[in-house]
Design an enzyme around this catalytic site. Sequence first.
Site, mmCIF file in Angstrom:
data_model
loop_
_atom_site.group_PDB
_atom_site.id
_atom_site.type_symbol
_atom_site.label_atom_id
_atom_site.label_comp_id
_atom_site.label_asym_id
_atom_site.label_seq_id
_atom_site.Cartn_x
_atom_site.Cartn_y
_atom_site.Cartn_z
ATOM 1 N N HIS A 180 -6.123 1.055 -7.040
ATOM 2 C CA HIS A 180 -5.748 1.076 -5.621
ATOM 3 C C HIS A 180 -4.573 0.198 -5.260
ATOM 4 O O HIS A 180 -4.259 0.077 -4.076
ATOM 5 C CB HIS A 180 -6.929 0.618 -4.755
ATOM 6 C CG HIS A 180 -7.914 1.699 -4.477
ATOM 7 N ND1 HIS A 180 -7.775 2.563 -3.408
ATOM 8 C CD2 HIS A 180 -9.041 2.069 -5.113
ATOM 9 C CE1 HIS A 180 -8.790 3.398 -3.407
ATOM 10 N NE2 HIS A 180 -9.579 3.128 -4.435
ATOM 11 N N LYS B 29 -3.209 -1.025 11.096
ATOM 12 C CA LYS B 29 -3.581 -1.168 9.688
ATOM 13 C C LYS B 29 -3.766 -2.657 9.439
ATOM 14 O O LYS B 29 -3.401 -3.482 10.284
ATOM 15 C CB LYS B 29 -2.497 -0.595 8.773
ATOM 16 C CG LYS B 29 -1.085 -1.087 9.137
ATOM 17 C CD LYS B 29 -0.008 -0.518 8.219
ATOM 18 C CE LYS B 29 0.325 0.920 8.462
ATOM 19 N NZ LYS B 29 0.037 1.811 7.359
ATOM 20 N N ARG B 30 -4.329 -3.007 8.297
ATOM 21 C CA ARG B 30 -4.436 -4.428 7.973
ATOM 22 C C ARG B 30 -3.062 -5.077 8.105
ATOM 23 O O ARG B 30 -2.049 -4.461 7.775
ATOM 24 C CB ARG B 30 -4.972 -4.616 6.548
ATOM 25 C CG ARG B 30 -6.443 -4.259 6.382
ATOM 26 C CD ARG B 30 -7.322 -5.082 7.292
ATOM 27 N NE ARG B 30 -7.307 -6.468 6.885
ATOM 28 C CZ ARG B 30 -8.326 -7.104 6.328
ATOM 29 N NH1 ARG B 30 -9.468 -6.505 6.143
ATOM 30 N NH2 ARG B 30 -8.221 -8.370 5.977
ATOM 31 N N LYS C 103 3.187 -4.428 4.344
ATOM 32 C CA LYS C 103 3.148 -3.327 5.315
ATOM 33 C C LYS C 103 4.216 -3.504 6.405
ATOM 34 O O LYS C 103 4.508 -2.600 7.159
ATOM 35 C CB LYS C 103 1.758 -3.219 5.928
ATOM 36 C CG LYS C 103 0.685 -2.746 4.919
ATOM 37 C CD LYS C 103 -0.699 -2.766 5.568
ATOM 38 C CE LYS C 103 -1.828 -2.349 4.637
ATOM 39 N NZ LYS C 103 -1.939 -0.900 4.447
ATOM 40 N N THR D 21 -3.855 5.936 4.177
ATOM 41 C CA THR D 21 -4.619 7.078 4.700
ATOM 42 C C THR D 21 -4.483 7.115 6.217
ATOM 43 O O THR D 21 -4.697 8.165 6.820
ATOM 44 C CB THR D 21 -6.106 6.973 4.321
ATOM 45 O OG1 THR D 21 -6.566 5.645 4.620
ATOM 46 C CG2 THR D 21 -6.318 7.288 2.859
ATOM 47 N N LYS E 244 -4.291 10.338 9.032
ATOM 48 C CA LYS E 244 -5.052 10.495 10.287
ATOM 49 C C LYS E 244 -4.100 10.725 11.447
ATOM 50 O O LYS E 244 -4.376 11.546 12.334
ATOM 51 C CB LYS E 244 -5.905 9.248 10.548
ATOM 52 C CG LYS E 244 -6.933 8.955 9.464
ATOM 53 C CD LYS E 244 -7.518 7.541 9.629
ATOM 54 C CE LYS E 244 -8.107 7.024 8.337
ATOM 55 N NZ LYS E 244 -8.345 5.561 8.352
HETATM 56 C C1 LIG Z 1 -7.673 4.533 7.856
HETATM 57 C C2 LIG Z 1 -7.996 3.142 8.109
HETATM 58 C C3 LIG Z 1 -7.346 2.119 7.428
HETATM 59 C C4 LIG Z 1 -6.257 2.382 6.413
HETATM 60 O O1 LIG Z 1 -5.012 2.375 7.073
HETATM 61 P P1 LIG Z 1 -3.641 2.317 6.267
HETATM 62 O O2 LIG Z 1 -2.624 2.575 7.328
HETATM 63 O O3 LIG Z 1 -3.688 3.423 5.281
HETATM 64 O O4 LIG Z 1 -3.537 0.988 5.667
HETATM 65 C C5 LIG Z 1 -7.669 0.813 7.706
HETATM 66 N N1 LIG Z 1 -8.605 0.523 8.630
HETATM 67 C C6 LIG Z 1 -9.242 1.473 9.318
HETATM 68 C C7 LIG Z 1 -10.250 1.076 10.353
HETATM 69 C C8 LIG Z 1 -8.971 2.818 9.083
HETATM 70 O O5 LIG Z 1 -9.633 3.769 9.770
#
Ligand SMILES: *Cc1c(COP(=O)(O)O)cnc(C)c1O
Length: 859
Positions: A384, A575-576, A581, A683, A687
């Site tokens: 990952h 995101k985190r 990032k 991911t 979304k």
């Molecule tokens: C999808 C999701 C992530 C992953 O987000 P990335 O932009 O891919 O880092 C992190 N936290 C939550 C709550 C999510 O639903």
Amino acid sequence: MIQKKQDSAGARSAPVAVPLVGRDDERMGLGVEALKRAFLDRLVYSQARFPEVATRRDCFQALALAVRDRLLQRWVQTARTYRDKGSRTVCYMSAEFLIGPQLGNNLINLGIFDNARQAMAELGLDLDMLLDQEEEPGLGNGGLGRLAACYLDSLATLEIPAIGYGIRYEFGIFTQAIRDGWQAELTDKWLRSGSPWLIHRPNVAFDIKIGGHTEHQYEASASRRLRVQWVPAKVVRGTAWDMPVLGYGVNTPNRLRLWSAEAPEEFDFAAFNAGNYYQAVDAEVLSETLTKVLYPNDEMEAGQTLRLEQQYFFVACSLRDMIRLQLQREADLSRFHEKFVVQLNDTHPSIAVAELMHLLVDDYEMLWDEAWSITQRTFAYTNHTLLPEALEKWPLRLFQKTLPRHYEIICEINERFLDEVRIRFPGDEAVLRRMSLIDEDGARYIRMAHLAVVGSFAVNGVAALHSELVKSDILKDFYELWPEKFRNKTNGVTPRRFVLLANPTMSQLIDETIGKGWVTDMMRLRELEPYADDPAFREKWRGIKRGNKEHLVREIKRVAHADADPASMFDVQVKRIHEYKRQHLNLLHVISLYKRLKDNPNLVVAPRTVIFGGKAAPGYRMAKLMIRLATAVADIVGRDPAMHGRLQVVFFPNYNVKSGQSIFPAADLSEQISLAGKEASGTGNMKFQMNGALTIGTLDGANVEILEQVGEENFFLFGMNTPEVKELRRCGYRPRDYYEANPHLREVIDLIGSGFFTRGDRDVFRPLVDHLLNHDEYMLLADFQSYIDCQEKVSEAYIDYERWSRMSILNVARSGFFSSDRAIKEYCTDIWRVEPVRIELTDLSEDDLQFKRAAAGAP
Ligand SMILES: *Cc1c(COP(=O)(O)O)cnc(C)c1O
């Protein structure tokens, strides 16, 4: 869909706690009347409340239990079918399952969302209010944990026999609050009033050894076999908590089995809240209480004994559980790998390789070679991360102290493995050092990724680019040794939660336009393409986005106490929080835009609301400073009357699955701006795309494939690609050169350094500014101008709202590839070699009742 046989047993009433299909049409019915009755029954008989005094929480609980009954009815059938067929089973092992609230999703997957809404309305209750009562089970940090949850949804939907194995953390990821602009961490108390979805199985229990030493003895028998005895320092008891995970439109609930350690002690909230997060976690008092808390760092921090104990504990329980199941079916374990395949979600469960060897060799007295052959045919490993510092490694001393037997086993695996390497690369000492399971340079470490690769038959990355970089960079030597092990499985997300549940209005428009059925066949969304050219459809599309934005505006008001303008472009990065990032690159753009708007009030740009959300690991100072910068900029921009209707910044606190469901459908622009070669997949990007946001992004992770799917004309691409990043690094990257050469960039950075955003305090952001000018590991300054130029194109496109709508529709139409169903199908054929098992929902016959009586009498 649901088959019901005629009730043959007549008037005999069912035992109270046993759901019987068809015995009483009303009892497990899915219609409005049945749901009303089930809800009232559960309110009275489970919650001991009558309607007049029931709290919202009671009502949520009652509805959840009524729904759970319907899941368990299907679960019993599923468990029996799997047992009878002896089906090959996927075991998805993950230290994190970020499953999100369950009620809404279960209503969707049962197909009774609308019925439940009506049933509640007829009882004077609002379903949305009830859904809002559910606490988020924060059993994960971010993308990796959410992936595991999306995969469970798809496994069940595709009717694949599967078990998710993980940890029942009593305290999940912290709840984030913003205090004076800084992140504050609050304990997550998701189990405060219990979870209606978890079923305790105190009789599914294993005693797990930890610490101590080993004793070696030769058997007295003629074979003189060496026997190893592990004498532990302590023993922890693990018990199972099961959560049913129902597939969409099928009768398959699979099992998410979470292990809990018996926890006699209370957790030290005071230390936890005082910011001594790690100290609280690492305290002696917790050594007993193994499953109390999820580690919130998404980066490896070597030296945390408790974390290693957690990993070992859940893996040890899970493998014992699988062996127990296998020995119920067959006399020995020689075909274990035919009945089970284990996917290791990152290296967190990779100690399973050594643990299965320990069980087979020490407990079941198998010879090493046979045990190793079974082990290697059981495991598959998903990598990952491309960040070398995030590759998990354990200090050798700590490891040996915690798992003395596993240390010996790993040494044995390593010796045999290195013999193989020697034959393949004769005389190459450097390759031996690089590939060894033990890092011998300086302080010695166990390399968990190497253990996972050596012990697995398949190794995959999570996006096309990432899988290539796994082969060419981080696991290069292993790829040369075993090219056949390596493959790609691009991540996906479940459209049930992230489209149907999160975006009902868009889903309904899609239903009306191309018919139902797309949610399990997402490539059908392509049928929307012609409608991108239909002005009436585009107008409806905009209306839906507008509605979703108005909903988010209300949420922003509620949680961030800010007013947002739904007519502006919602430019979102959630995101985190992490330097790679590059949320701070986004902020450089915001400040750039602010400056330009100040200098030129007549500038024609799209009005924007820039929304940030995400948690920083509590020990990660730079990430916390990035949050502080976002809140500081939000504050100054928000106070400036000249920015009204032009620019606004919001930090949305406590981003999680639940709040994400309000955010994705409301986004116009999705920020996916990591430095190329750093994001494994992402991911969140998927979304957003499924909900009609356009992406501004680099050629990183799954962005590459999103671009490929939607076409360049429907994607805002900027920045260096991976080879360019490597080349620049090779030549010696000097961020200050960019600062000196670009006056606008200089202005932006100087404004941060000047104390403008912190009432004149120049110290607050100094570490951030210094870091950017002197190191800038993630090359923000190199990508700055390209990003600013690209944002200008975004602005132009947004103003041409017909064009924007067209692009938005095409993004959704071309998002089908990113369904987790596609990903899981690929895993099934290419790695797991498993077949679906259809579950028929039938009446329980007289035989069944006899069986049940027998079972009830059994221990
Ligand atoms: C999808 C999701 C992530 C992953 O987000 P990335 O932009 O891919 O880092 C992190 N936290 C939550 C709550 C999510 O639903």
